[in-house]
Design a protein around this motif. Sequence first.
Motif, PDB file in Angstrom:
ATOM      1  N   LEU A  40     -17.867 -56.415  63.960  1.00 10.24           N
ATOM      2  CA  LEU A  40     -17.136 -55.716  62.900  1.00 10.24           C
ATOM      3  C   LEU A  40     -15.886 -55.032  63.447  1.00 10.24           C
ATOM      4  N   TYR A  41     -16.040 -54.285  64.544  1.00  6.69           N
ATOM      5  CA  TYR A  41     -14.919 -53.512  65.070  1.00  6.69           C
ATOM      6  C   TYR A  41     -13.918 -54.397  65.813  1.00  6.69           C
ATOM      7  N   TYR A  42     -14.384 -55.445  66.459  1.00  5.85           N
ATOM      8  CA  TYR A  42     -13.460 -56.338  67.156  1.00  5.85           C
ATOM      9  C   TYR A  42     -12.578 -57.091  66.157  1.00  5.85           C
ATOM     10  N   LYS A  43     -13.154 -57.503  65.044  1.00  7.93           N
ATOM     11  CA  LYS A  43     -12.360 -58.151  63.997  1.00  7.93           C
ATOM     12  C   LYS A  43     -11.331 -57.168  63.437  1.00  7.93           C
ATOM     13  N   LYS A  44     -11.720 -55.902  63.305  1.00  7.03           N
ATOM     14  CA  LYS A  44     -10.778 -54.890  62.824  1.00  7.03           C
ATOM     15  C   LYS A  44      -9.640 -54.697  63.825  1.00  7.03           C
ATOM     16  N   LEU A  45      -9.955 -54.723  65.113  1.00  6.31           N
ATOM     17  CA  LEU A  45      -8.920 -54.649  66.142  1.00  6.31           C
ATOM     18  C   LEU A  45      -7.945 -55.814  66.006  1.00  6.31           C
ATOM     19  N   LYS A  46      -8.486 -57.002  65.765  1.00  8.63           N
ATOM     20  CA  LYS A  46      -7.659 -58.202  65.657  1.00  8.63           C
ATOM     21  C   LYS A  46      -6.730 -58.141  64.450  1.00  8.63           C
ATOM     22  N   THR A  47      -7.199 -57.550  63.366  1.00  7.86           N
ATOM     23  CA  THR A  47      -6.409 -57.558  62.129  1.00  7.86           C
ATOM     24  C   THR A  47      -5.574 -56.297  61.928  1.00  7.86           C
ATOM     25  N   SER A  48      -6.019 -55.172  62.501  1.00  8.87           N
ATOM     26  CA  SER A  48      -5.366 -53.892  62.201  1.00  8.87           C
ATOM     27  C   SER A  48      -4.753 -53.195  63.409  1.00  8.87           C
ATOM     28  N   GLY A  49      -4.836 -53.806  64.581  1.00  4.84           N
ATOM     29  CA  GLY A  49      -4.266 -53.171  65.759  1.00  4.84           C
ATOM     30  C   GLY A  49      -5.165 -52.085  66.337  1.00  4.84           C
ATOM     31  N   THR A  50      -4.570 -51.179  67.116  1.00 10.30           N
ATOM     32  CA  THR A  50      -5.360 -50.219  67.888  1.00 10.30           C
ATOM     33  C   THR A  50      -5.294 -48.773  67.390  1.00 10.30           C
ATOM     34  N   GLY A  51      -4.386 -48.481  66.456  1.00  6.76           N
ATOM     35  CA  GLY A  51      -4.201 -47.088  66.033  1.00  6.76           C
ATOM     36  C   GLY A  51      -5.464 -46.441  65.525  1.00  6.76           C
ATOM     37  N   TRP A  52      -6.264 -47.179  64.779  1.00  9.27           N
ATOM     38  CA  TRP A  52      -7.484 -46.633  64.197  1.00  9.27           C
ATOM     39  C   TRP A  52      -8.504 -46.260  65.275  1.00  9.27           C
ATOM     40  N   ILE A  53      -8.472 -46.951  66.411  1.00 14.53           N
ATOM     41  CA  ILE A  53      -9.424 -46.662  67.487  1.00 14.53           C
ATOM     42  C   ILE A  53      -9.192 -45.259  68.027  1.00 14.53           C
ATOM     43  N   ILE A  54      -7.926 -44.914  68.257  1.00 17.31           N
ATOM     44  CA  ILE A  54      -7.594 -43.587  68.767  1.00 17.31           C
ATOM     45  C   ILE A  54      -8.062 -42.502  67.798  1.00 17.31           C
ATOM     46  N   ILE A  80     -11.199 -39.828  68.480  1.00 19.71           N
ATOM     47  CA  ILE A  80     -10.967 -38.381  68.435  1.00 19.71           C
ATOM     48  C   ILE A  80     -11.907 -37.724  67.425  1.00 19.71           C
ATOM     49  N   ARG A  81     -12.080 -38.374  66.290  1.00 15.23           N
ATOM     50  CA  ARG A  81     -12.930 -37.800  65.242  1.00 15.23           C
ATOM     51  C   ARG A  81     -14.376 -37.663  65.706  1.00 15.23           C
ATOM     52  N   VAL A  82     -14.927 -38.725  66.272  1.00 13.24           N
ATOM     53  CA  VAL A  82     -16.353 -38.685  66.615  1.00 13.24           C
ATOM     54  C   VAL A  82     -16.615 -37.954  67.926  1.00 13.24           C
ATOM     55  N   SER A  83     -15.597 -37.837  68.776  1.00 13.68           N
ATOM     56  CA  SER A  83     -15.819 -37.156  70.061  1.00 13.68           C
ATOM     57  C   SER A  83     -15.782 -35.636  69.929  1.00 13.68           C
ATOM     58  N   ARG A  84     -15.089 -35.147  68.890  1.00 12.43           N
ATOM     59  CA  ARG A  84     -14.939 -33.704  68.683  1.00 12.43           C
ATOM     60  C   ARG A  84     -14.410 -33.018  69.947  1.00 12.43           C
ATOM     61  N   ILE A  85     -13.439 -33.673  70.587  1.00  7.98           N
ATOM     62  CA  ILE A  85     -12.955 -33.202  71.881  1.00  7.98           C
ATOM     63  C   ILE A  85     -11.707 -32.322  71.789  1.00  7.98           C
ATOM     64  N   GLU A 110     -27.724 -35.614  65.077  1.00  9.38           N
ATOM     65  CA  GLU A 110     -26.512 -36.411  65.208  1.00  9.38           C
ATOM     66  C   GLU A 110     -25.414 -35.645  65.935  1.00  9.38           C
ATOM     67  N   ASP A 111     -25.384 -34.337  65.778  1.00 10.34           N
ATOM     68  CA  ASP A 111     -24.350 -33.531  66.424  1.00 10.34           C
ATOM     69  C   ASP A 111     -24.472 -33.541  67.946  1.00 10.34           C
ATOM     70  N   SER A 112     -25.678 -33.846  68.467  1.00 12.23           N
ATOM     71  CA  SER A 112     -25.857 -33.824  69.914  1.00 12.23           C
ATOM     72  C   SER A 112     -25.410 -35.131  70.567  1.00 12.23           C
ATOM     73  N   LEU A 113     -25.188 -36.182  69.775  1.00  9.01           N
ATOM     74  CA  LEU A 113     -24.615 -37.427  70.289  1.00  9.01           C
ATOM     75  C   LEU A 113     -23.116 -37.227  70.453  1.00  9.01           C
ATOM     76  N   ILE A 127     -21.096 -48.595  70.194  1.00  9.02           N
ATOM     77  CA  ILE A 127     -22.470 -48.281  70.609  1.00  9.02           C
ATOM     78  C   ILE A 127     -22.947 -46.970  70.007  1.00  9.02           C
ATOM     79  N   LEU A 128     -22.088 -45.979  69.920  1.00  9.12           N
ATOM     80  CA  LEU A 128     -22.476 -44.716  69.274  1.00  9.12           C
ATOM     81  C   LEU A 128     -22.856 -44.950  67.824  1.00  9.12           C
ATOM     82  N   ASP A 129     -22.069 -45.747  67.118  1.00 11.32           N
ATOM     83  CA  ASP A 129     -22.346 -46.057  65.719  1.00 11.32           C
ATOM     84  C   ASP A 129     -23.674 -46.798  65.582  1.00 11.32           C
TER      85      ASP A 129
END
Length: 260
Positions: free
Chosen positions: A190-204, A208-213, A106-109, A87-89
């Motif tokens: 797009l992202y659900y298909k990536k989850l199906k083919t590439s697993g969950t590591g990329w989500i984490i 982290i990258r977009v949250s800047r936490i 964009e930085d305020s999102l 949704i952020l994307d």
Amino acid sequence: MMSMFEDHIRLIGETESTNILLSAEAESGLAYEGYVIRTEHQTGGRGRLDRNWESPPGKSILFSALLYPDIDINKLSIIGLMISIVILDAVSAFLEDNNSLRNISEDSLSLKWPNDILVRGKKLCGILCQSGIDAKGDRYVVIGAGLNVNQDRDNFSSEIESTATSLKILTGRSQNREQLFSLIIGKLELYYKKLKTSGTGWIISEWIRVSRIIGKNLTVQQQDEQITGICVGLEPNGALQLKVSSGKVISVYSGDTAID
């Protein structure tokens, strides 16, 4: 080529909750992977921690989608992280396409763990993921989202008017909900298909990258305690890693977070 989600959207005028309705249909065998229920108004929508979700008719994007992710049950919370990225994307792309990103910056999102979307510290979107067992005995996940699009300030109750916002408030004009919803569904596929083919590591790593936490001092309010610490990362299952005052790194699996 048939779309997993776009070709299976059902729009209803009003319902108690799209999550409740879609879960019931999954458990009775009436719904299938990729099925989406969207509504103009929820009379009993709930957010995380069982909070009421306000949705004046015709102002929001309110929907739930049925997923069957092939991941361990202890990693199901990662689905919520993925949906917040989706949704952020989509919101960022929508605002850029409509020359509205300059009104927001964009930085305020930002993303709030585990899966809220904020703008300048106010909630723009809430996400709720629930899992269950369907009629065939398979585990499903229903992801529900409520995105504030065309609310005016007086559409929010006094309880949330200081903590909620909408795209109309932020940009100064009404926005095209259909265009934005189409973008969300496209990103979800797009992202659900990536989850199906590439697993969950990329989500984490992406969250982290977009949250800047990382490096931020956070307070997590749980039911019976408050935890404060510096965020040092996320566990592979999506849990928050906090370095507390003792120097110990602990894992936090639920709670309401605030940046100090």
